[in-house]
Every structure is written in structure tokens, then in C-alpha cells.
Write an enzyme that holds these catalytic residues in place. Structure first.
Site, short mmCIF file in Angstrom:
data_model
loop_
_atom_site.label_atom_id
_atom_site.label_comp_id
_atom_site.label_asym_id
_atom_site.label_seq_id
_atom_site.Cartn_x
_atom_site.Cartn_y
_atom_site.Cartn_z
N GLU A 169 17.67 -27.27 42.35
CA GLU A 169 17.81 -27.13 43.80
C GLU A 169 18.03 -28.47 44.49
O GLU A 169 18.81 -28.57 45.44
CB GLU A 169 16.55 -26.45 44.37
CG GLU A 169 16.45 -24.95 44.07
CD GLU A 169 16.04 -24.62 42.64
OE1 GLU A 169 15.77 -25.56 41.86
OE2 GLU A 169 16.01 -23.43 42.30
N GLN A 205 17.51 -19.04 45.66
CA GLN A 205 17.33 -17.69 45.10
C GLN A 205 16.15 -17.00 45.81
O GLN A 205 16.22 -15.83 46.14
CB GLN A 205 17.13 -17.76 43.60
CG GLN A 205 17.44 -16.45 42.93
CD GLN A 205 17.84 -16.64 41.48
OE1 GLN A 205 17.01 -17.03 40.66
NE2 GLN A 205 19.09 -16.34 41.16
N PHE A 206 15.10 -17.76 46.05
CA PHE A 206 13.99 -17.32 46.88
C PHE A 206 13.58 -18.52 47.75
O PHE A 206 13.63 -19.65 47.27
CB PHE A 206 12.78 -16.88 46.03
CG PHE A 206 12.98 -15.54 45.36
CD1 PHE A 206 12.47 -14.38 45.93
CD2 PHE A 206 13.71 -15.45 44.19
CE1 PHE A 206 12.68 -13.14 45.31
CE2 PHE A 206 13.91 -14.22 43.57
CZ PHE A 206 13.40 -13.06 44.13
N HIS A 216 7.11 -15.58 45.20
CA HIS A 216 8.34 -14.89 45.60
C HIS A 216 8.14 -14.19 46.93
O HIS A 216 8.84 -13.23 47.24
CB HIS A 216 8.76 -13.86 44.54
CG HIS A 216 9.29 -14.46 43.28
ND1 HIS A 216 8.49 -15.02 42.33
CD2 HIS A 216 10.56 -14.60 42.82
CE1 HIS A 216 9.23 -15.47 41.32
NE2 HIS A 216 10.50 -15.24 41.60
#
Ligand SMILES: Cc1ncc(C[n+]2csc(CCOP(=O)(O)OP(=O)(O)O)c2C)c(N)n1
Length: 661
Positions: free
Chosen positions: A400, A422-423, A467
Site C-alpha cells: 500500500e 482493499q479494505f 475488516h
């Protein structure tokens, strides 16, 4: 001398290492971006920056390169294709990836070049940037200046591999070790490597062996370095050696060298005079605040604030035969033309906004894990790669930090980019690049970061602590970012389009639980919802609920189940900057305010808004401002625990308390 006189700021000397900065910069074209560090004065001088302006920069005066906002080498300029470092070691490397990607996409024969010290190679950013450059076949030259020490830490306490150049093998990249004290070696090597990188479209790692003849910075001393090291390296001094070589080859005489030295000294004195002649800083708070953001262009796609879902919903409901209504909408050409409004899901609205933005901006690049063939973890980019190709819809390695850095690099070369986390939870591993580079760069030296980071966020789906987090507050307190958080499909599309059109870094929060559970009227057209404007969901007299994201739906459901209370609901939509006018208007209507959010209580934006209301709307209040937020715990996995964690579990109690006050 000037440092001791207090006339320039903190100084990191490059004495002993000059051949690397100068040789490498000379081997590049003037318009190829370089990402230097604190010891690379030679990059700035070789790019012919006016010395008087450099002196002004180091004094922190108004007409330096950063208007007094940055010190030492923490600044860049587009004019000289130098990207300023932040203090953190490592982030420069991935920015070079982004610039090289831009060159590659534009099919230009160019390279970017980034520096690191031996210490900096231990940062995760080094690994991420080199790996990404290798996987994406980017023409980047990574230079390690191995001077034997970090601040004081010797290399044997820094790494265990035989040489740092060996690491290139692990990334599938070529490398070489060279004598960093010989300017001809540096120049020749980098020139050749530049050609290699362009021809083969590949990165290259160069380890330059050198030595720092001064302390880490001038005040820190050199006690930790054995005396013999200084003696051994003194005879290898790059400038002395080069002079000797020039004399030996008959290129210059001793007299000529002395003359050059005298001319340079005189030039420096003259430039210094101009530098010292600078005007003192004029403090203007207004300018300080203004420069935090790049000015957005006036978009022809912005819709009137009243063209809004609740209104359109009525139109939608009245047209049950076709499930569609027609209306006048702004066309991309700026005029009006017929467009259709359909009922679509939240997730489809995001997808549509992104898709239309890809059509609108041929310079928009999408990056994220699994976003290409797989279509992304939530399938938002499904089908995009087939239509827009792999160059613009890019699967990334799991890194990231490097991808946020690369996004900034793309921005230096005029690209727009959207990165999908992605999250939202995983923003932690890209955090430094977001809050220190993207957010601060415009204020520091006028470069904008044209980047949108999409953040699938929130809980309610039993996904556990990593998440499900609501982490918007981490970004709201960072000047330079914009933070948007839609709650309806209409806003999801319009705010995403606006975020992509905005030249500033925008954190775009999208609540996962709304993706497929919420539908609403959305025009087919390309349109913007203005960033910084809240939406009045419904007006009421008894109580205001000021909220955003999932909270809007909780509030609406609560209001429809409790019709005996007249509830005013404000959907903030943008959390940074806040729409204070709309907040004040709601407070005035009801005198009782409840701030509702899924984020945990302490440090959530509710506290900030409550403070603002207390300061600015005290006279309109009939009760203390109250907050209803999630428990101050991590988000639990078990659905019963999660339900209890959520602010919603305490909504009724808080409303009753406020109403009964
Ligand atoms: C992320 C981060 N950690 C720590 C520091 C503090 N720091 C500044 S320079 C430095 C040493 C750097 O060593 P090296 O990368 O070898 O470069 P050199 O200064 O020797 O040229 C340290 C520890 C920092 N700036 N950034």
C-alpha cells in the site's frame, strides 16, 4: 560558517559524497525527475538552481522555494524536476516509481532517479518500491549512497547481506556496486544505466560506496567514527581526486583550477548577498490556509444542491410503469440534455461514477490489489480491464505504501489516479505516504497530489477488528486531505466524480454494508456532487441528528419508526471540509443536537462538531450536544457483540435522553 552564525537552518553535509549527486544528475536529462535526500545538495546545484534562491530557502524567507514553510532540502520544484523529500526515509523511492510509470504510459524515453542512504534501505518503503518497479517494469534508477553509517549506526548493525546491491537479485533486477567517490565512474555508470532502463524498460539498483566526512548533521559530531576511517577516506576525496586527474590528463592547470575556485567563491558571495537581502516573512493566516489545497477548477458538472435524491425519489416513485424518469441534466458540454434516472444499488453507483470518470479522463489510472481481471474484492472494477486495458487498470503487488507513493509520482507528471484500498483498515500500511506526503505537499512546495483513495469501510457484517474499522477520524485531522463519505447511491456517484475531478488528495469512504443493501435514484449522466456540502435529508423541529454514512440510514429508520418526534436529519457527506452553515442551520431549527456515527466515541468527528457547535451556536441550544457513537473497543467479530458495539444499539436511549432534557 553561516550555520554557526545562525543564518541558515539545520545542515546535512554531503562533503565526501559530492560525486554521487553531481555525477548522477549530470547523467540525466534536465527534465527527468530526481528524488533527492538530505545530503544531495549536488542535485540542486547541478540542476542550476539560482544560489540566491537556495540561500533564501534555507533561511526560511518568503521568496525561498517553500515560502518559509520548509527547511533544508525538504522542498522541490517542478521547474527543475526535483521532488522534495519529507523527513521520513523511504517514501521518495516509490514516488520515482510513479514518475517512471508516467513516462512509460506516455511512451517517453525517460527515467526517474531516487536516492537512499544505507540506513534507508532497511525501511519497508525500499522493499516495496523496488519490488513494484521490478514487477511493473519501470525505468527507475535507485541509488544507494553507502557511506557506512546511518545517523551513528554502522552498517554491520543495519543489514546482514554481503552487499546491498545483492538485494536486487531478490527483486529480479540488475545491480552494480561502484566507487561513489569517482565522479567519472558515477557519471559513466549512470549514463549507461539510463540507456539500459529506457531500452529495456526496467529498473536498476546502483550501490555507490562512499564516506561521510562530517557528522550526520553539523551539530551531531563524529565521535562514533574511528579516526583511521577519516584518514583512509580523506585521500579518496572526490573533488581532490578529480582535480588531480584533470591536471594529470592535461585538461586543466593548477592555476586554472585556482581560478575556477576563486570565481566560484566570488559567485557564492554575490549570490549570498542577494540571498541575505530578502524580505522578512509576512505572516498572512489567510494565505497559510489557502495554500493547504490546490484550487479546484470550476466544474461544469456540478449539479444544483436541490437536485437531490429525496426530491428525485418522489419523481421515481411517481413513475412506476417504467421505473425510470427523465429530467434535464447538465451535459458534459456544459449545456443541458435529457438523461435517465434509474434506481440502482450503492455499489453500482460507485462503479458507474468510476467508469464514467475513466471515460472522461484519459489520464486517469486505477491501481489496487486484484482490481484488474478479478474486478476487485467487491467487484467494483469488474469489466474495466477489458474496456480500458491493463495500463490503466492496474493490479498492484501487496504494498500500500508504494502504491500511494506511485500515485503521487503519477501526479507529478500530470496524471490522475485512484487507488483502491482493499479494505479501509489497510490504509495503516500506506499511512505515512497519505498523511505526510499527499496531504502536505501542496502547502510545502505548491505541488498538488491528484489522488483519490477509495476506502471500503465500516462494520455490521461480522468481519472482525481488521475488516470493519471506521478510521475516517485519522484523516479528518490531517490538513491537506479532503474526506468524503456518501450515504446514498446518488451521492456515491456524484462525490466520486467530484473527488476525481478535484486536484487534491481525497479519501473516499464507501460503507461496505451499504453496497448491496441500499438503492436509490441515480441519473445516468456524468455529474458531480459538490465536496464540502451537506445534505438536508429531512427537516424537523424537536431534534437534529447530524450524521453520515450508515448513520444516515439509522437516523432515517429511527425517524420513520418514531413519528411522534419531529427529527431534523443532516447528512454531512463531506467530513473535511465540514459544511458549517448546514450544521448551524440544523442547530437553529431544533436547539437539540445529536451527533451520530459508527466510528468509536473518543476522537470521533462528533466531538469536533460538538465543540464547534458549543463555540458558535451556544445561544441556540436548549440542551447539551450529545454524541451517539460506537463503543471504544476494537470491532468484535461475533454478530451479537458487533451489534452491541455499534452506535445504533444506543440510539434510542440517547434520543430519549436528549428529548427529555
Ligand atoms: C523513517 C525515519 N526514521 C528515522 C529518521 C531519523 N534519521 C534521519 S537521517 C537518519 C540516518 C539515515 O541514514 P542513511 O539512510 O544511511 O543516510 P545518511 O544520513 O547516512 O546519508 C535517521 C535515523 C528519519 N528521518 N526517518
Amino acid at each position: 560558517m553561516l550555520l554557526r552564525q545562525g543564518r541558515i537552518s539545520k545542515w546535512f553535509s554531503g562533503i565526501g559524497q559530492e560525486a554521487i549527486s553531481v555525477g548522477a544528475t549530470m547523467a540525466l536529462q534536465q527534465d527527468e525527475w530526481i528524488m533527492p535526500l538530505h545530503r544531495n545538495l549536488g542535485v540542486f546545484t547541478t540542476r542550476n538552481m539560482p544560489l540566491n534562491r537556495l540561500f533564501k530557502q534555507w533561511q526560511g524567507v518568503q521568496d525561498g522555494y517553500s515560502k518559509g514553510r520548509e527547511r533544508s532540502f525538504h522542498f522541490g520544484t517542478k521547474e527543475h524536476h526535483i521532488c522534495g523529500m519529507i523527513s521520513h526515509l523511504g517514501p521518495q523511492l516509490a514516488i520515482a516509481d510513479g514518475v517512471a510509470l508516467a513516462y512509460k504510459l506516455k511512451q517517453q524515453n525517460k527515467v526517474s532517479l531516487a536516492f537512499t542512504g544505507d540506513g534507508g534501505t532497511s525501511e519497508g518503503d525500499f522493499h516495496e518500491a523496488l519490488n513494484t518497479a521490478a514487477v511493473w517494469d519501470l525505468p527507475v534508477i535507485f541509488i544507494i549512497e553507502n557511506n557506512g553509517y546511518g545517523l551513528s549506526t554502522p552498517v554491520m548493525e543495519q543489514y546482514r547481506c554481503e552487499s546491498l546491491a545483492d538485494r536486487a537479485k531478490g527483486y529480479g533486477m540488475e545491480s552494480v556496486i561502484i566507487d561513489g567517490n569517482n565522479i567519472l565512474t558515477v557519471y559513466d555508470t549512470i549514463k549507461g544505466i539510463r540507456e539500459y532502463c529506457i531500452k529495456n524498460q526496467k529498473p536498476y539498483l546502483v550501490e555507490c560506496m562512499t564516506f561521510r566526512m562530517r557528522g550526520h548533521e553539523e551539530a551531531s559530531g563524529t565521535k562514533y567514527v574511528p579516526k583511521e576511517m577519516f584518514e583512509a577516506w580523506a585521500v579518496k576525496d572526490p573533488i581532490r581526486n578529480y582535480e588531480e586527474w584533470l591536471i594529470k590528463e592535461g585538461v586543466l592547470s593548477t592555476d586554472a583550477i585556482e581560478q575556477i575556485r576563486a570565481e566560484q567563491k566570488q559567485k557564492i558571495e554575490e549570490e549570498l548577498k542577494i540571498g541575505f537581502d530578502s524580505k522578512p516573512i509576512v505572516v498572512k493566516t489567510e494565505d497559510e490556509l489557502k495554500d493547504v489545497y490546490a484550487a479546484p477548477s470550476n466544474s461544469p458538472f456540478r449539479r444544483e444542491p436541490n437536485a437531490h435524491p429525496s426530491l428525485m425519489q418522489d419523481a421515481y416513485n411517481s413513475d412506476d410503469q417504467t421505473s425510470k424518469v427523465s429530467e434535464m441534466v447538465a451535459s458534459p458540454e456544459g449545456g443541458s440534455r435529457k438523461g435517465e434516472v434509474r434506481e440502482i444499488r450503492f455499489i453500482d453507483a460507485i462503479k458507474e461514477g468510476l467508469h464514467q470518470s475513466m471515460q472522461q479522463h484519459s489520464n486517469l489510472i486505477l491501481m489496487g490489489q486484484d482490481i484488474a481481471e478479478y474486478g476487485g474484492a467487491f467487484k467494483i472494477t469488474e469489466g474495466f480491464v477489458e474496456q480500458f486495458g491493463k495500463s490503466r487498470v492496474r493490479n498492484t503487488p501487496l504494498c500500500e505504501s508504494a502504491i500511494v507513493g506511485a500515485a503521487l509520482g503519477l501526479s507529478l507528471e500530470g496524471f490522475k489516479s485512484m487507488m483502491e484500498m482493499q479494505f479501509a483498515d489497510f490504509a495503516t500500511v500506506g499511512f505515512n505516504q497519505i498523511v505526510n506526503n499527499l496531504a502536505k505537499i501542496h502547502y510545502r512546495w505548491g505541488q498538488n497530489a491528484d489522488v483519490v483513495i477509495r476506502m471500503p469501510t465500516g462494520g455490521g457484517v461480522g468481519a472482525g477488528p481488521f475488516h470493519s474499522q471506521s478510521n475516517e477520524a485519522w484523516f479528518i485531522k490531517t490538513p491537506g486531505l479532503k474526506v468524503v463519505y456518501p450515504s446514498t447511491p446518488y451521492d456515491a456517484k456524484g462525490l466520486l466524480i467530484a473527488a476525481i475531478n478535484d486536484p487534491n488528495p481525497v479519501m473516499y469512504f464507501e460503507h461496505k454494508a451499504l453496497y448491496r443493501s441500499v438503492s436509490g435514484a441515480v441519473p445516468e449522466e456524468y455529474y458531480e456532487v459538490e465536496i464540502g456540502k451537506a445534505r438536508q435529508v429531512q427537516t424537523g423541529d424537536d431534534l437534529s441528528i447530524i450524521t453520515y454514512g450508515a448513520g444516515v440510514h439509522w437516523a432515517e429508520d429511527y425517524a420513520s419508526e418514531n413519528t411522534d418526534i419531529s427529527i431534523d436529519i443532516l447528512d454531512l457527506r463531506t467530513l473535511l471540509p465540514l459544511d458549517y452553515d448546514a450544521i448551524a442551520a440544523s442547530v437553529k431549527r431544533t436547539g437539540k443536537v445529536l451527533l451520530l456515527h459508527e466510528d468509536t466515541l473518543i476522537g470521533g468527528i462528533g466531538g469536533e462538531i460538538a465543540a464547534w457547535i458549543a463555540e458558535n451556536c451556544f445561544q441556540y441550544l436548549d440542551a447539551p450536544v450529545m454524541r451517539c457513537a460506537s463503543l471504544d473497543t476494537p470491532v468484535p467479530f461475533n454478530l451479537e457483540l458487533e451489534k452491541n458495539f455499534m452506535a445504533l444499539a444506543r440510539l434510542n436511549k440517547t434520543v430519549q435522553k436528549l428529548i427529555g432534557y
